[in-house]
Motif scaffolding. Structure first.
Motif, mmCIF file in Angstrom:
data_model
loop_
_atom_site.group_PDB
_atom_site.id
_atom_site.type_symbol
_atom_site.label_atom_id
_atom_site.label_comp_id
_atom_site.label_asym_id
_atom_site.label_seq_id
_atom_site.Cartn_x
_atom_site.Cartn_y
_atom_site.Cartn_z
ATOM 1 N N ALA A 112 0.801 -1.215 0.000
ATOM 2 C CA ALA A 112 0.000 0.000 0.000
ATOM 3 C C ALA A 112 0.837 1.268 0.000
ATOM 4 N N SER A 113 2.072 1.201 0.506
ATOM 5 C CA SER A 113 2.850 2.430 0.655
ATOM 6 C C SER A 113 4.334 2.128 0.754
ATOM 7 N N VAL A 114 5.149 3.157 0.561
ATOM 8 C CA VAL A 114 6.588 3.055 0.774
ATOM 9 C C VAL A 114 6.877 2.681 2.223
ATOM 10 N N GLU A 115 6.106 3.254 3.124
ATOM 11 C CA GLU A 115 6.320 3.005 4.551
ATOM 12 C C GLU A 115 6.111 1.527 4.898
ATOM 13 N N GLU A 116 5.140 0.889 4.243
ATOM 14 C CA GLU A 116 4.918 -0.529 4.495
ATOM 15 C C GLU A 116 6.118 -1.355 4.038
ATOM 16 N N VAL A 117 6.635 -1.043 2.842
ATOM 17 C CA VAL A 117 7.803 -1.752 2.328
ATOM 18 C C VAL A 117 9.004 -1.536 3.246
ATOM 19 N N GLN A 118 9.232 -0.304 3.648
ATOM 20 C CA GLN A 118 10.366 0.005 4.521
ATOM 21 C C GLN A 118 10.256 -0.752 5.838
ATOM 22 N N GLY A 119 9.073 -0.795 6.406
ATOM 23 C CA GLY A 119 8.878 -1.493 7.674
ATOM 24 C C GLY A 119 9.139 -2.982 7.561
ATOM 25 N N LEU A 120 8.671 -3.591 6.474
ATOM 26 C CA LEU A 120 8.902 -5.016 6.268
ATOM 27 C C LEU A 120 10.388 -5.320 6.117
ATOM 28 N N ILE A 121 11.069 -4.537 5.281
ATOM 29 C CA ILE A 121 12.491 -4.779 5.056
ATOM 30 C C ILE A 121 13.282 -4.593 6.347
ATOM 31 N N GLN A 122 12.970 -3.557 7.089
ATOM 32 C CA GLN A 122 13.687 -3.317 8.341
ATOM 33 C C GLN A 122 13.475 -4.465 9.317
ATOM 34 N N ASN A 123 12.258 -4.951 9.428
ATOM 35 C CA ASN A 123 11.956 -6.045 10.343
ATOM 36 C C ASN A 123 12.656 -7.335 9.900
ATOM 37 N N ASP A 124 12.619 -7.617 8.594
ATOM 38 C CA ASP A 124 13.199 -8.863 8.087
ATOM 39 C C ASP A 124 14.722 -8.868 8.189
#
Length: 269
Positions: free
Chosen positions: A96-108
């Motif tokens: 849905a957003s850049v923020e969602e992608v960033q959050g997933l990558i940071q967590n992974d």
């Protein structure tokens, strides 16, 4: 190490899959180098990913550049081929957003490394602000030296009694992947305070990595510890900028006295 995808034929996932990430214990190489505990340096591994893409909620592709900072105190370094496969799994996935992608990558990435990883996503609108730079310091590469032995040789390092504070650079660093033996090309900055390091000897030492098989991060830690052990500077920074493979470049920074520099993208990157 046998479980790594590196050096093996694998397929590409077409949907987001964090299980693709693989870590390599940093302790493996640090034990081989005989690094003391606590470590004689602090630092970070700076990664840039130039092939990040995903689909927005309407199915339209989005492109961006990834930048992340992996602390060297993490239990694992992130294996680069698994990182590439992981990022490719975003290509046909919808977010849905850049923020969602960033959050997933940071967590992974944090889960793979075993410690919190900082992640930045640079959107296309900011691409024009990205500039090429160069490493500061005295360039060693114009020295007229002769090389006969390409076995890694810390014994080449020597100093004089003169005290100096200087920054030295070379673009002639080359090593090879630990598993595949593919060439890894890099530039390196060495900043130190202490007895003057012989410039020709240092350049020969750096070139002696040319046939050496080791991961980027491990090479930089080896260079740091060899210089620290043989030249005994009171202050030391070693910072390498490697060329990209599979859209990723790795830039390890190690120092016993200063903070990591601003990310400097070189011409070969």
């Amino acid at each position: 190490m046998d479980n790594l995808v590196l050096g093996k034929t694998v397929g590409y996932a077409d949907k987001y899959d964090p299980s693709l990430l693989q870590g390599v214990p940093r302790s493996l190489s640090r034990n081989e180098i005989h690094l003391p505990n606590p470590l004689p340096f602090e630092g970070v591994d700076i990664w840039n990913g130039y092939e990040l893409s995903w689909l927005n909620s309407k199915g339209k592709p989005i492109i961006a550049i990834l930048r992340c900072f992996v602390p060297i105190s993490s239990a694992n370094l992130i294996e680069s081929k698994s990182f590439k496969l992981y990022l490719n799994s975003f290509n046909q996935s919808t977010f849905a957003s850049v923020e969602e992608v960033q959050g997933l990558i940071q967590n992974d990435l944090s889960g793979c490394a075993g410690q919190s990883v900082t992640v930045e996503i640079i959107e296309y609108s900011a691409f024009s602000s990205l500039q090429l730079g160069d490493l500061p310091g005295i360039l060693l590469d114009n020295l007229d030296i002769s090389m006969e032995d390409f076995d890694i040789s810390p014994q080449l390092l020597k100093t004089t009694d003169k005290y100096v504070e200087e920054t030295l650079t070379s673009h002639l660093l080359k090593s090879n992947c630990l598993i595949t033996h593919q060439p890894d090309w890099g530039s390196v900055l060495i900043k130190y305070a202490g007895k003057a390091i012989d410039h020709e000897a240092l350049l020969k030492y750096l070139i002696s990595f040319r046939l050496h098989n080791e991961f980027h991060e491990q090479c930089v830690e080896r260079i740091f510890f060899d210089i620290l052990s043989h030249c005994k500077p009171s202050k030391l920074t070693v910072y390498a900028r490697y060329t990209r493979r599979g859209g990723l470049d790795i830039n390890p920074f190690r120092s016993n006295f200063e903070s990591p520099y601003t990310d400097i993208r070189l011409a070969r990157q």
